[in-house]
Design a protein around this motif. Structure first.
Motif, PDB file in Angstrom:
ATOM      1  N   THR A  39      44.073  95.798  24.462  1.00 52.00           N
ATOM      2  CA  THR A  39      43.700  95.835  23.056  1.00 52.00           C
ATOM      3  C   THR A  39      43.575  94.403  22.566  1.00 52.00           C
ATOM      4  O   THR A  39      44.540  93.637  22.616  1.00 52.00           O
ATOM      5  CB  THR A  39      44.761  96.583  22.221  1.00 52.00           C
ATOM      6  N   ARG A  41      42.994  92.095  19.425  1.00 55.97           N
ATOM      7  CA  ARG A  41      43.189  92.191  17.971  1.00 55.97           C
ATOM      8  C   ARG A  41      42.052  91.507  17.214  1.00 55.97           C
ATOM      9  O   ARG A  41      41.371  90.633  17.760  1.00 55.97           O
ATOM     10  CB  ARG A  41      44.534  91.579  17.585  1.00 55.97           C
ATOM     11  N   PRO A  42      41.836  91.875  15.955  1.00 57.38           N
ATOM     12  CA  PRO A  42      40.777  91.254  15.147  1.00 57.38           C
ATOM     13  C   PRO A  42      40.916  89.729  15.125  1.00 57.38           C
ATOM     14  O   PRO A  42      42.017  89.184  14.977  1.00 57.38           O
ATOM     15  CB  PRO A  42      41.002  91.837  13.757  1.00 57.38           C
ATOM     16  N   SER A  62      37.053 101.685  22.430  1.00 57.28           N
ATOM     17  CA  SER A  62      36.896 101.747  20.974  1.00 57.28           C
ATOM     18  C   SER A  62      36.668 100.338  20.439  1.00 57.28           C
ATOM     19  O   SER A  62      37.107  99.355  21.027  1.00 57.28           O
ATOM     20  CB  SER A  62      38.120 102.394  20.304  1.00 57.28           C
ATOM     21  N   GLY A  63      35.949 100.277  19.338  1.00 60.29           N
ATOM     22  CA  GLY A  63      35.650  98.988  18.729  1.00 60.29           C
ATOM     23  C   GLY A  63      34.354  98.394  19.263  1.00 60.29           C
ATOM     24  O   GLY A  63      33.532  99.086  19.869  1.00 60.29           O
ATOM     25  N   ASN A  94      36.773  89.353  19.494  1.00 57.66           N
ATOM     26  CA  ASN A  94      36.710  90.480  18.565  1.00 57.66           C
ATOM     27  C   ASN A  94      36.319  89.907  17.210  1.00 57.66           C
ATOM     28  O   ASN A  94      37.144  89.316  16.518  1.00 57.66           O
ATOM     29  CB  ASN A  94      38.051  91.198  18.496  1.00 57.66           C
ATOM     30  N   THR A  96      35.371  91.656  14.666  1.00 58.33           N
ATOM     31  CA  THR A  96      35.484  92.704  13.658  1.00 58.33           C
ATOM     32  C   THR A  96      36.873  92.699  13.026  1.00 58.33           C
ATOM     33  O   THR A  96      37.738  91.904  13.403  1.00 58.33           O
ATOM     34  CB  THR A  96      35.235  94.095  14.287  1.00 58.33           C
ATOM     35  N   ASP A  97      37.078  93.616  12.086  1.00 62.65           N
ATOM     36  CA  ASP A  97      38.397  93.747  11.462  1.00 62.65           C
ATOM     37  C   ASP A  97      39.176  94.933  12.033  1.00 62.65           C
ATOM     38  O   ASP A  97      40.140  95.399  11.432  1.00 62.65           O
ATOM     39  CB  ASP A  97      38.277  93.848   9.941  1.00 62.65           C
ATOM     40  N   HIS A  98      38.747  95.436  13.203  1.00 62.13           N
ATOM     41  CA  HIS A  98      39.417  96.539  13.891  1.00 62.13           C
ATOM     42  C   HIS A  98      39.734  96.126  15.329  1.00 62.13           C
ATOM     43  O   HIS A  98      39.044  95.278  15.905  1.00 62.13           O
ATOM     44  CB  HIS A  98      38.532  97.794  13.929  1.00 62.13           C
ATOM     45  N   ASP A  99      40.741  96.747  15.915  1.00 61.64           N
ATOM     46  CA  ASP A  99      41.073  96.483  17.314  1.00 61.64           C
ATOM     47  C   ASP A  99      39.907  96.862  18.224  1.00 61.64           C
ATOM     48  O   ASP A  99      39.155  97.782  17.919  1.00 61.64           O
ATOM     49  CB  ASP A  99      42.292  97.310  17.747  1.00 61.64           C
TER      50      ASP A  99
END
Length: 110
Positions: A39, A41-42, A62-63, A94, A96-99
Motif C-alpha cells: 500500500t 500512501r498519498p 485499487s487506486g 501516488n 492521488t489523495d487515496h491509497d
C-alpha cells in the motif's frame, strides 16, 4: 503453494529506495522471487532504481499508480499491470489523495 499475506507481518517503510513518504508492505521472499502486497500512501513515492538480474511486474488492485519508466510517465489503473524489464529504470508515486494497493513480483533471474 498458497501465500497468505494476512499471515505475513507488515513492514512500514519510509522513503522506499530513496523515495518519499510511507509504503506498507507484506513480502514473501525466497531464493526464486520477492512477492509483495503493498500500500503506497498519498503523496508517497519510491526512489528511481534499475532492475539488474530481475524484472518487476506491478498489478494495481485499487487506486491509481503513476510510474516513471525510463523516459516516459504512465498511469496504471485498477486491473492494469506495469512491467519493468531487466536493465530498465523506473520509480513510482501516488499522486492521488487515496491509497494505492498493488501486488508486485520480482523474480530472481540468475
Amino acid at each position: 503453494m498458497v501465500i497468505d499475506f494476512d499471515k505475513i507481518a507488515e513492514e512500514h517503510i519510509e522513503a522506499f529506495k530513496g523515495g518519499e513518504g510511507k509504503l506498507d508492505m507484506r513480502a514473501f521472499v525466497d531464493e526464486q522471487a520477492r512477492i509483495m502486497y503493498s500500500t503506497l500512501r498519498p503523496g508517497a513515492s519510491s526512489g528511481k532504481h534499475q532492475h539488474v538480474g530481475s524484472f518487476e511486474v506491478m498489478y494495481v488492485i485499487s487506486g491509481e499508480l503513476t510510474v516513471h519508466y525510463d523516459d516516459t510517465i504512465e498511469v496504471v489503473r485498477v486491473g492494469q499491470l506495469h512491467y519493468c524489464p531487466e536493465s530498465h529504470f523506473h520509480w513510482f508515486e501516488n499522486c492521488t489523495d487515496h491509497d494505492v494497493v498493488y501486488l508486485a513480483i520480482v523474480p530472481t533471474l540468475r
